[in-house]
Write an enzyme that holds these catalytic residues in place. Structure first.
Site, PDB file in Angstrom:
ATOM      1  N   SER A  11       9.721  -3.227   7.779  1.00 30.17           N
ATOM      2  CA  SER A  11       9.139  -4.163   8.639  1.00 30.17           C
ATOM      3  C   SER A  11       9.938  -5.165   9.306  1.00 30.17           C
ATOM      4  O   SER A  11      10.325  -5.885   8.325  1.00 30.17           O
ATOM      5  CB  SER A  11       7.814  -4.922   8.188  1.00 30.17           C
ATOM      6  N   HIS A  36       8.608  -0.685  11.751  1.00 28.56           N
ATOM      7  CA  HIS A  36       7.312  -1.243  11.703  1.00 28.56           C
ATOM      8  C   HIS A  36       7.408  -2.687  12.276  1.00 28.56           C
ATOM      9  O   HIS A  36       8.254  -3.496  12.003  1.00 28.56           O
ATOM     10  CB  HIS A  36       6.812  -1.523  10.395  1.00 28.56           C
ATOM     11  N   ASP A  38       5.868  -6.052  13.595  1.00 27.84           N
ATOM     12  CA  ASP A  38       4.854  -6.859  13.393  1.00 27.84           C
ATOM     13  C   ASP A  38       4.779  -8.037  14.458  1.00 27.84           C
ATOM     14  O   ASP A  38       5.188  -8.811  14.688  1.00 27.84           O
ATOM     15  CB  ASP A  38       4.895  -7.712  12.026  1.00 27.84           C
ATOM     16  N   MET A  40       2.619 -10.773  16.574  1.00 24.80           N
ATOM     17  CA  MET A  40       1.802 -11.654  16.316  1.00 24.80           C
ATOM     18  C   MET A  40       1.574 -12.674  17.252  1.00 24.80           C
ATOM     19  O   MET A  40       2.731 -13.022  17.848  1.00 24.80           O
ATOM     20  CB  MET A  40       2.144 -12.402  14.970  1.00 24.80           C
ATOM     21  N   HIS A  75       2.374  -2.799  15.148  1.00 20.34           N
ATOM     22  CA  HIS A  75       1.190  -3.174  14.426  1.00 20.34           C
ATOM     23  C   HIS A  75       0.621  -4.712  15.183  1.00 20.34           C
ATOM     24  O   HIS A  75       1.449  -5.393  15.270  1.00 20.34           O
ATOM     25  CB  HIS A  75       1.429  -3.627  13.135  1.00 20.34           C
ATOM     26  N   MET A  77      -1.227  -7.710  15.802  1.00 23.84           N
ATOM     27  CA  MET A  77      -2.084  -8.759  15.068  1.00 23.84           C
ATOM     28  C   MET A  77      -2.249  -9.630  16.351  1.00 23.84           C
ATOM     29  O   MET A  77      -1.948 -10.976  16.437  1.00 23.84           O
ATOM     30  CB  MET A  77      -1.319  -9.257  13.952  1.00 23.84           C
ATOM     31  N   MET A 146      -4.440  -3.162   5.285  1.00 19.76           N
ATOM     32  CA  MET A 146      -3.577  -4.542   4.886  1.00 19.76           C
ATOM     33  C   MET A 146      -3.867  -4.670   3.313  1.00 19.76           C
ATOM     34  O   MET A 146      -5.015  -5.020   2.904  1.00 19.76           O
ATOM     35  CB  MET A 146      -4.062  -5.469   5.938  1.00 19.76           C
ATOM     36  N   ASP A 184       0.221  -1.777   4.183  1.00 20.15           N
ATOM     37  CA  ASP A 184       1.048  -2.918   4.824  1.00 20.15           C
ATOM     38  C   ASP A 184       0.921  -4.138   4.030  1.00 20.15           C
ATOM     39  O   ASP A 184      -0.126  -4.776   4.114  1.00 20.15           O
ATOM     40  CB  ASP A 184       0.728  -3.051   6.361  1.00 20.15           C
ATOM     41  N   GLY A 186       3.243  -6.462   0.811  1.00 21.83           N
ATOM     42  CA  GLY A 186       3.397  -6.641  -0.902  1.00 21.83           C
ATOM     43  C   GLY A 186       3.963  -5.366  -1.555  1.00 21.83           C
ATOM     44  O   GLY A 186       3.677  -5.262  -2.626  1.00 21.83           O
TER      45      GLY A 186
END
Ligand code: DX5
Ligand code: ZN
Length: 230
Positions: A11, A36, A38, A40, A75, A77, A146, A184, A186
């Site tokens: 990511s 990936h 992300d 947002m 992805h 969000m 998630m 996705d 941790g």
């Protein structure tokens, strides 16, 4: 257990934003499979990252040294979904996934992504039920689970995600379609095998990779852990 192809999807949320092109080349050279993105909007999640222009700028760098394209896994969000999904499709996204609770018409949003020639995915937050898959599993190419609350990198893996991954794996195997099961948040070399054993085949990792100086060493560690999964 069927032989599963595992994919590592770094990511770029945790990459050096001042050197994103170099970071893409380095992390691909380190042996990763997807990139990936992300996205947002500081509305659906309390953070703001990058838009389609950054995706378009980076797309030419999403390839291996021999020129093989590396899939760009966007992805979203964001809320609303449809306009940004179309803009990322035009910017070169290969996969576009969104959170079903961010669209009033999930089936139409998935159809619009596929009409643009992209693969479509649905993303499930830690407390989100899987019910929408009852009606959507035959329409999608990717389920993204998630294992952190969306918005930030560097968070701890939420263990209940393992049960959700197992449930999704059962649904995918029952429907017989070639659907990616991506997780996705941790993900580390120390827990990736457990996540794979639960049924995942594609692993987003941000801080675990970009937080280290030697990306290839981390990827080797992750691949080694995955190779040991029965
Ligand atoms: C969180 C993002 C994740 C995050 C993963 O909202 O969707 O992709 O970047 O970061 P790590 O791997 O550091 O948990
Ligand atoms: Zn993500």
């Amino acid at each position: 257990m069927i032989a599963r192809t595992y994919r590592i999807a770094p990511s770029i949320l945790s990459a050096d934003f001042a050197r994103l092109g170099d970071e893409l080349r380095d992390v691909i050279a380190a042996g990763t499979d997807w990139i990936h993105f992300d996205v947002m909007d500081n509305h659906y999640v309390p953070n703001l990252t990058f838009g389609p222009m950054i995706c378009a700028a980076l797309k030419p760098h999403a390839k291996t040294a021999d020129g093989t394209p590396v899939p760009v896994d966007v992805h979203l969000m964001v809320q609303p979904v449809d306009a940004l999904a179309a803009a990322f499709a035009d910017a070169g996204a290969d996969y576009i996934s969104f959170h079903p609770d961010a669209s009033p018409h999930v089936h139409r949003s998935v159809q619009a992504i596929k009409a643009k020639g992209c693969k479509a995915g649905l993303v499930f937050n830690p407390a989100a039920p899987l019910d929408v898959l009852d009606w959507m599993i035959d329409e999608i190419d990717l389920v993204l689970i998630m294992s952190v609350n969306p918005g930030f990198g560097g968070q701890s893996f939420i263990d209940s995600a393992l049960r959700k991954i197992e449930a999704v794996r059962k649904r995918i195997d029952a429907c017989g379609k070639d659907i990616r099961l991506e997780v996705d948040g941790g993900i580390k070399a120390g827990n990736i095998a457990q996540v794979a054993a639960a049924g995942a085949d594609t692993f987003v990792a941000g801080s675990a990779i970009f937080g280290q100086s030697d990306y290839a060493a981390v990827v080797r560690q992750m691949r080694g852990a995955l190779a040991a999964v029965a």
